[in-house]
Design a protein around this motif. Structure first.
Motif, PDB file in Angstrom:
ATOM      1  N   PRO A  11      22.073  54.291 -20.949  1.00  0.00           N
ATOM      2  CA  PRO A  11      20.956  53.465 -21.413  1.00  0.00           C
ATOM      3  C   PRO A  11      20.957  52.095 -20.745  1.00  0.00           C
ATOM      4  O   PRO A  11      22.008  51.500 -20.535  1.00  0.00           O
ATOM      5  N   ILE A  12      19.758  51.609 -20.442  1.00  0.00           N
ATOM      6  CA  ILE A  12      19.624  50.265 -19.872  1.00  0.00           C
ATOM      7  C   ILE A  12      19.482  49.222 -20.969  1.00  0.00           C
ATOM      8  O   ILE A  12      19.476  48.038 -20.698  1.00  0.00           O
ATOM      9  N   GLY A  13      19.346  49.676 -22.204  1.00  0.00           N
ATOM     10  CA  GLY A  13      19.251  48.778 -23.350  1.00  0.00           C
ATOM     11  C   GLY A  13      18.888  49.542 -24.600  1.00  0.00           C
ATOM     12  O   GLY A  13      18.563  50.730 -24.545  1.00  0.00           O
ATOM     13  N   LEU A  14      18.971  48.840 -25.742  1.00  0.00           N
ATOM     14  CA  LEU A  14      18.579  49.425 -27.029  1.00  0.00           C
ATOM     15  C   LEU A  14      17.341  48.711 -27.526  1.00  0.00           C
ATOM     16  O   LEU A  14      17.271  47.476 -27.497  1.00  0.00           O
ATOM     17  N   GLU A  49      24.428  44.861 -20.798  1.00  0.00           N
ATOM     18  CA  GLU A  49      25.276  43.916 -20.073  1.00  0.00           C
ATOM     19  C   GLU A  49      25.645  44.391 -18.678  1.00  0.00           C
ATOM     20  O   GLU A  49      25.860  43.578 -17.781  1.00  0.00           O
ATOM     21  N   TRP A  50      25.735  45.713 -18.476  1.00  0.00           N
ATOM     22  CA  TRP A  50      26.177  46.224 -17.179  1.00  0.00           C
ATOM     23  C   TRP A  50      25.125  46.071 -16.093  1.00  0.00           C
ATOM     24  O   TRP A  50      25.439  46.226 -14.913  1.00  0.00           O
ATOM     25  N   LEU A  51      23.890  45.728 -16.460  1.00  0.00           N
ATOM     26  CA  LEU A  51      22.820  45.563 -15.477  1.00  0.00           C
ATOM     27  C   LEU A  51      22.654  44.105 -15.069  1.00  0.00           C
ATOM     28  O   LEU A  51      22.707  43.208 -15.909  1.00  0.00           O
ATOM     29  N   ASP A  52      22.432  43.891 -13.805  1.00  0.00           N
ATOM     30  CA  ASP A  52      22.110  42.569 -13.292  1.00  0.00           C
ATOM     31  C   ASP A  52      20.705  42.216 -13.771  1.00  0.00           C
ATOM     32  O   ASP A  52      19.782  43.027 -13.655  1.00  0.00           O
ATOM     33  N   GLY A  53      20.525  41.017 -14.288  1.00  0.00           N
ATOM     34  CA  GLY A  53      19.228  40.566 -14.791  1.00  0.00           C
ATOM     35  C   GLY A  53      18.125  40.593 -13.749  1.00  0.00           C
ATOM     36  O   GLY A  53      16.939  40.579 -14.089  1.00  0.00           O
ATOM     37  N   LYS A  54      18.482  40.668 -12.474  1.00  0.00           N
ATOM     38  CA  LYS A  54      17.475  40.710 -11.405  1.00  0.00           C
ATOM     39  C   LYS A  54      16.606  41.958 -11.484  1.00  0.00           C
ATOM     40  O   LYS A  54      15.542  41.999 -10.889  1.00  0.00           O
ATOM     41  N   ARG A 117      16.862  38.079 -20.517  1.00  0.00           N
ATOM     42  CA  ARG A 117      17.192  39.495 -20.383  1.00  0.00           C
ATOM     43  C   ARG A 117      16.523  40.349 -21.470  1.00  0.00           C
ATOM     44  O   ARG A 117      16.888  41.491 -21.699  1.00  0.00           O
ATOM     45  N   THR A 118      15.545  39.739 -22.158  1.00  0.00           N
ATOM     46  CA  THR A 118      14.879  40.417 -23.266  1.00  0.00           C
ATOM     47  C   THR A 118      13.406  40.628 -22.971  1.00  0.00           C
ATOM     48  O   THR A 118      12.709  39.702 -22.540  1.00  0.00           O
ATOM     49  N   LEU A 119      12.942  41.842 -23.227  1.00  0.00           N
ATOM     50  CA  LEU A 119      11.514  42.155 -23.136  1.00  0.00           C
ATOM     51  C   LEU A 119      10.944  42.151 -24.541  1.00  0.00           C
ATOM     52  O   LEU A 119      11.515  42.768 -25.449  1.00  0.00           O
ATOM     53  N   HIS A 120       9.839  41.466 -24.728  1.00  0.00           N
ATOM     54  CA  HIS A 120       9.118  41.477 -25.997  1.00  0.00           C
ATOM     55  C   HIS A 120       7.952  42.440 -25.827  1.00  0.00           C
ATOM     56  O   HIS A 120       7.146  42.292 -24.896  1.00  0.00           O
ATOM     57  N   LEU A 121       7.875  43.427 -26.722  1.00  0.00           N
ATOM     58  CA  LEU A 121       6.928  44.526 -26.580  1.00  0.00           C
ATOM     59  C   LEU A 121       6.056  44.653 -27.824  1.00  0.00           C
ATOM     60  O   LEU A 121       6.441  44.237 -28.907  1.00  0.00           O
ATOM     61  N   ARG A 122       4.893  45.283 -27.648  1.00  0.00           N
ATOM     62  CA  ARG A 122       4.004  45.562 -28.772  1.00  0.00           C
ATOM     63  C   ARG A 122       3.454  46.978 -28.610  1.00  0.00           C
ATOM     64  O   ARG A 122       3.272  47.454 -27.504  1.00  0.00           O
ATOM     65  N   GLY A 123       3.198  47.626 -29.752  1.00  0.00           N
ATOM     66  CA  GLY A 123       2.615  48.964 -29.722  1.00  0.00           C
ATOM     67  C   GLY A 123       3.651  50.055 -29.551  1.00  0.00           C
ATOM     68  O   GLY A 123       3.392  51.076 -28.921  1.00  0.00           O
ATOM     69  N   VAL A 124       4.811  49.863 -30.135  1.00  0.00           N
ATOM     70  CA  VAL A 124       5.884  50.857 -30.009  1.00  0.00           C
ATOM     71  C   VAL A 124       5.816  51.871 -31.139  1.00  0.00           C
ATOM     72  O   VAL A 124       5.319  51.584 -32.225  1.00  0.00           O
ATOM     73  N   ASP A 125       6.328  53.054 -30.863  1.00  0.00           N
ATOM     74  CA  ASP A 125       6.476  54.090 -31.884  1.00  0.00           C
ATOM     75  C   ASP A 125       7.922  54.574 -31.925  1.00  0.00           C
ATOM     76  O   ASP A 125       8.211  55.640 -32.434  1.00  0.00           O
ATOM     77  N   LEU A 126       8.835  53.769 -31.411  1.00  0.00           N
ATOM     78  CA  LEU A 126      10.251  54.127 -31.325  1.00  0.00           C
ATOM     79  C   LEU A 126      11.020  53.593 -32.521  1.00  0.00           C
ATOM     80  O   LEU A 126      10.702  52.527 -33.051  1.00  0.00           O
ATOM     81  N   LEU A 127      12.049  54.320 -32.891  1.00  0.00           N
ATOM     82  CA  LEU A 127      12.900  53.902 -33.994  1.00  0.00           C
ATOM     83  C   LEU A 127      13.854  52.798 -33.543  1.00  0.00           C
ATOM     84  O   LEU A 127      14.228  52.717 -32.364  1.00  0.00           O
TER      85      LEU A 127
END
Length: 172
Positions: A11-14, A49-54, A117-127
């Protein structure tokens, strides 16, 4: 034809969303009728954390993203499933059911902003806690086919009206 029997993904993130249980989440991120607020849910995705923010470089400016994720709470699969909009059982590959041979999901979400390093999202249907495997930018000229036929879903739309997908299920 020889097919590799297994693949390993990291996973690239949770994803952090307001949906703790499947019955809380809408069946599609853009269909919010019946949800607690009736509005598109906001969520965040923090890069692992294992991914470079670039890797997030140049993402700002895209309005929508495709999230590819593991359906980590799926409890197996069936060859046919009953869609939430009703009708007969359908072949699982002709539906968006989470009960799939490979528990992989795909959602188009709105990118509100990139903050470090954070994406703010809208319109999700994920738990909440969904492991995100990859992100791809939504490119309208390549990803949108508004006149495409949708098989049995077109038939339901004719009967029930477009966008008639139900909201979350009620607790049993």
């Amino acid at each position: 034809m020889t097919i590799a029997p297994y693949f390993t993904y990291r996973p690239i993130g949770l994803l952090r969303s307001p949906y703790a249980r499947r019955i809380d989440a809408p069946h599609q991120g853009t269909v919010t009728q019946g949800t607690e607020t009736g509005e598109a849910a906001t969520a965040t995705l923090e890069l692992a954390e294992w991914l470079d923010g670039k890797v997030l470089q140049d993402l700002e400016g895209f309005e929508r993203l495709w999230l590819i994720y593991a359906l980590h709470r799926s409890d197996g699969w069936r060859p046919t499933v009953k869609p939430p909009r009703g009708g007969p059982k359908r072949g699982v590959l002709a539906t968006r059911s989470p009960h799939r041979p490979n528990a992989i999901g795909l959602s188009a979400v709105e990118l509100v902003k990139v903050e470090g390093r954070t994406l703010h999202l809208r319109g999700v249907d994920l738990l909440d806690g969904t492991p995100v495997l990859d992100i791809k930018p939504y490119v309208p000229y390549a990803d949108a086919f508004p006149d495409a036929k949708a098989g049995w879903i077109d038939e339901l739309d004719d009967q029930l009206g477009r966008h008639s997908a139900p909201g979350p299920r009620k607790p049993r």
